[in-house]
Scaffold this motif. Structure first.
Motif, mmCIF file in Angstrom:
data_model
loop_
_atom_site.group_PDB
_atom_site.id
_atom_site.type_symbol
_atom_site.label_atom_id
_atom_site.label_comp_id
_atom_site.label_asym_id
_atom_site.label_seq_id
_atom_site.Cartn_x
_atom_site.Cartn_y
_atom_site.Cartn_z
ATOM 1 N N GLU A 195 0.410 -1.323 0.443
ATOM 2 C CA GLU A 195 -0.118 -0.298 0.453
ATOM 3 C C GLU A 195 0.768 1.637 0.501
ATOM 4 O OE1 GLU A 195 -2.605 -0.015 3.538
ATOM 5 O OE2 GLU A 195 -0.889 0.095 4.820
ATOM 6 N N PRO A 196 0.632 2.109 -0.368
ATOM 7 C CA PRO A 196 1.084 3.260 -0.739
ATOM 8 C C PRO A 196 1.122 3.642 1.030
ATOM 9 C CG PRO A 196 -0.579 3.532 -1.684
ATOM 10 C CD PRO A 196 -1.069 2.433 -1.050
ATOM 11 N N GLN A 197 2.451 4.141 1.251
ATOM 12 C CA GLN A 197 3.369 4.263 2.268
ATOM 13 C C GLN A 197 2.832 5.972 2.811
ATOM 14 O OE1 GLN A 197 4.740 1.610 4.501
ATOM 15 N NE2 GLN A 197 3.592 0.619 3.464
ATOM 16 N N CYS A 198 2.760 6.904 1.993
ATOM 17 C CA CYS A 198 2.463 8.353 2.390
ATOM 18 C C CYS A 198 1.219 8.081 2.876
ATOM 19 C CB CYS A 198 2.915 9.226 1.429
ATOM 20 S SG CYS A 198 2.184 8.357 -0.406
ATOM 21 N N GLN A 199 -0.005 7.575 2.088
ATOM 22 C CA GLN A 199 -1.456 8.200 2.732
ATOM 23 C C GLN A 199 -1.479 6.590 3.801
ATOM 24 O OE1 GLN A 199 -3.331 5.401 -0.874
ATOM 25 N NE2 GLN A 199 -3.868 7.360 -1.121
ATOM 26 N N ALA A 200 -0.774 5.645 3.921
ATOM 27 C CA ALA A 200 -0.448 5.340 5.308
ATOM 28 C C ALA A 200 -0.577 6.005 6.863
ATOM 29 C CB ALA A 200 0.311 3.271 5.614
ATOM 30 N N VAL A 201 0.218 7.034 6.334
ATOM 31 C CA VAL A 201 0.857 7.492 7.548
ATOM 32 C C VAL A 201 0.398 9.181 8.093
ATOM 33 C CG1 VAL A 201 3.443 6.643 7.719
ATOM 34 C CG2 VAL A 201 3.177 8.535 6.291
ATOM 35 N N PRO A 218 -2.075 12.180 8.639
ATOM 36 C CA PRO A 218 -2.775 12.159 9.742
ATOM 37 C C PRO A 218 -4.053 13.196 8.995
ATOM 38 C CG PRO A 218 -0.925 14.010 9.268
ATOM 39 C CD PRO A 218 -0.910 13.092 8.865
ATOM 40 N N VAL A 219 -4.354 13.255 8.395
ATOM 41 C CA VAL A 219 -5.120 14.410 7.384
ATOM 42 C C VAL A 219 -5.827 13.609 6.633
ATOM 43 C CG1 VAL A 219 -4.658 15.918 8.444
ATOM 44 C CG2 VAL A 219 -3.697 15.877 6.512
ATOM 45 N N ASP A 220 -5.542 12.731 5.877
ATOM 46 C CA ASP A 220 -6.087 11.707 4.408
ATOM 47 C C ASP A 220 -6.267 12.337 3.340
ATOM 48 O OD1 ASP A 220 -5.970 9.709 6.248
ATOM 49 O OD2 ASP A 220 -8.002 9.659 6.558
ATOM 50 N N CYS A 221 -4.781 13.663 3.247
ATOM 51 C CA CYS A 221 -4.829 14.334 1.721
ATOM 52 C C CYS A 221 -4.376 13.908 0.866
ATOM 53 C CB CYS A 221 -4.246 15.922 2.174
ATOM 54 S SG CYS A 221 -2.574 15.835 3.028
ATOM 55 N N ILE A 222 -4.095 12.649 0.937
ATOM 56 C CA ILE A 222 -3.506 12.433 -0.055
ATOM 57 C C ILE A 222 -4.033 11.012 -1.313
ATOM 58 C CG2 ILE A 222 -0.942 10.967 -0.949
ATOM 59 C CD1 ILE A 222 -0.079 11.236 1.599
ATOM 60 N N ILE A 223 -4.377 11.285 -2.657
ATOM 61 C CA ILE A 223 -5.503 11.561 -2.946
ATOM 62 C C ILE A 223 -4.562 11.101 -4.617
ATOM 63 C CG2 ILE A 223 -6.945 12.500 -2.333
ATOM 64 C CD1 ILE A 223 -6.947 14.316 -4.695
ATOM 65 N N VAL A 224 -5.410 9.923 -5.093
ATOM 66 C CA VAL A 224 -4.884 9.381 -6.558
ATOM 67 C C VAL A 224 -4.551 10.400 -7.343
ATOM 68 C CG1 VAL A 224 -5.552 8.177 -8.730
ATOM 69 C CG2 VAL A 224 -5.713 7.313 -6.254
ATOM 70 N N ASP A 225 -3.839 11.207 -8.397
ATOM 71 C CA ASP A 225 -3.810 12.327 -9.023
ATOM 72 C C ASP A 225 -4.399 11.681 -10.420
ATOM 73 O OD1 ASP A 225 -3.024 14.050 -10.473
ATOM 74 O OD2 ASP A 225 -1.462 13.748 -10.238
ATOM 75 N N PRO A 226 -5.482 11.992 -10.578
ATOM 76 C CA PRO A 226 -6.141 12.503 -11.855
ATOM 77 C C PRO A 226 -5.822 12.084 -13.159
ATOM 78 C CG PRO A 226 -6.875 14.069 -10.920
ATOM 79 C CD PRO A 226 -6.038 13.942 -9.064
ATOM 80 N N GLY A 227 -4.721 13.607 -13.235
ATOM 81 C CA GLY A 227 -4.009 13.498 -14.252
ATOM 82 C C GLY A 227 -2.422 12.375 -14.890
ATOM 83 N N HIS A 228 -2.542 11.496 -14.209
ATOM 84 C CA HIS A 228 -1.184 10.923 -13.764
ATOM 85 C C HIS A 228 -2.047 9.534 -13.418
ATOM 86 C CE1 HIS A 228 1.448 14.580 -13.589
ATOM 87 N NE2 HIS A 228 1.565 14.000 -14.071
ATOM 88 N N ILE A 229 -2.431 8.600 -14.471
ATOM 89 C CA ILE A 229 -3.242 7.316 -14.177
ATOM 90 C C ILE A 229 -2.501 6.190 -14.447
ATOM 91 C CG2 ILE A 229 -5.137 5.457 -14.491
ATOM 92 C CD1 ILE A 229 -5.685 8.021 -12.374
#
Ligand code: SF4
Ligand code: SF4
Length: 99
Positions: free
Chosen positions: A62-68, A70-81
């Motif tokens: 799983e994406p390590q940045c999303q896992a840590v 605290p405010v869940d502000c890391i999302i899939v980049d719609p411009g880079h699928i």
């Protein structure tokens, strides 16, 4: 796909050291790849260099940045699928150069 940090980032810095691809940079900092340096993409909060993010494919389940974050502000980049196969190819390309 690459991931994207939104402007809800509180600049805590928790994600940056967790990235196996060194794809995360503090706002205003330049980013680098293969010995070349590029201008900052975002100035006010942490950002992910899309060319370096493999969504942690090849390293973790799983994406390590999303896992840590605290405010869940890391999302899939719609411009880079990208597909998982494309991400693995990207990871293998990064293995051959200086991240
Ligand atoms: S998903 Fe993984 S590779 Fe992409 S920025 Fe987050 S920690 Fe780095
Ligand atoms: S962990 Fe989340 S809030 Fe903290 S710097 Fe990274 S993106 Fe921003």
């Amino acid at each position: 796909m690459a991931l994207l940090i939104t402007d809800e980032c509180i600049n805590c810095g928790a994600c940056e050291p967790e990235c196996p691809n060194t794809a995360i940079y503090e706002g205003g900092s330049s980013w680098s790849l293969s010995g070349k340096t590029y201008a900052s993409i975002i100035n006010d909060y942490f950002y992910i260099a899309p060319d370096k993010c493999t969504e942690c494919v090849g390293f973790h389940n799983e994406p390590q940045c999303q896992a840590v974050c605290p405010v869940d502000c890391i999302i899939v980049d719609p411009g880079h699928i990208e597909t998982k196969e494309e991400l693995l190819t990207k990871k293998e390309s990064l293995d051959l150069i200086e991240r």
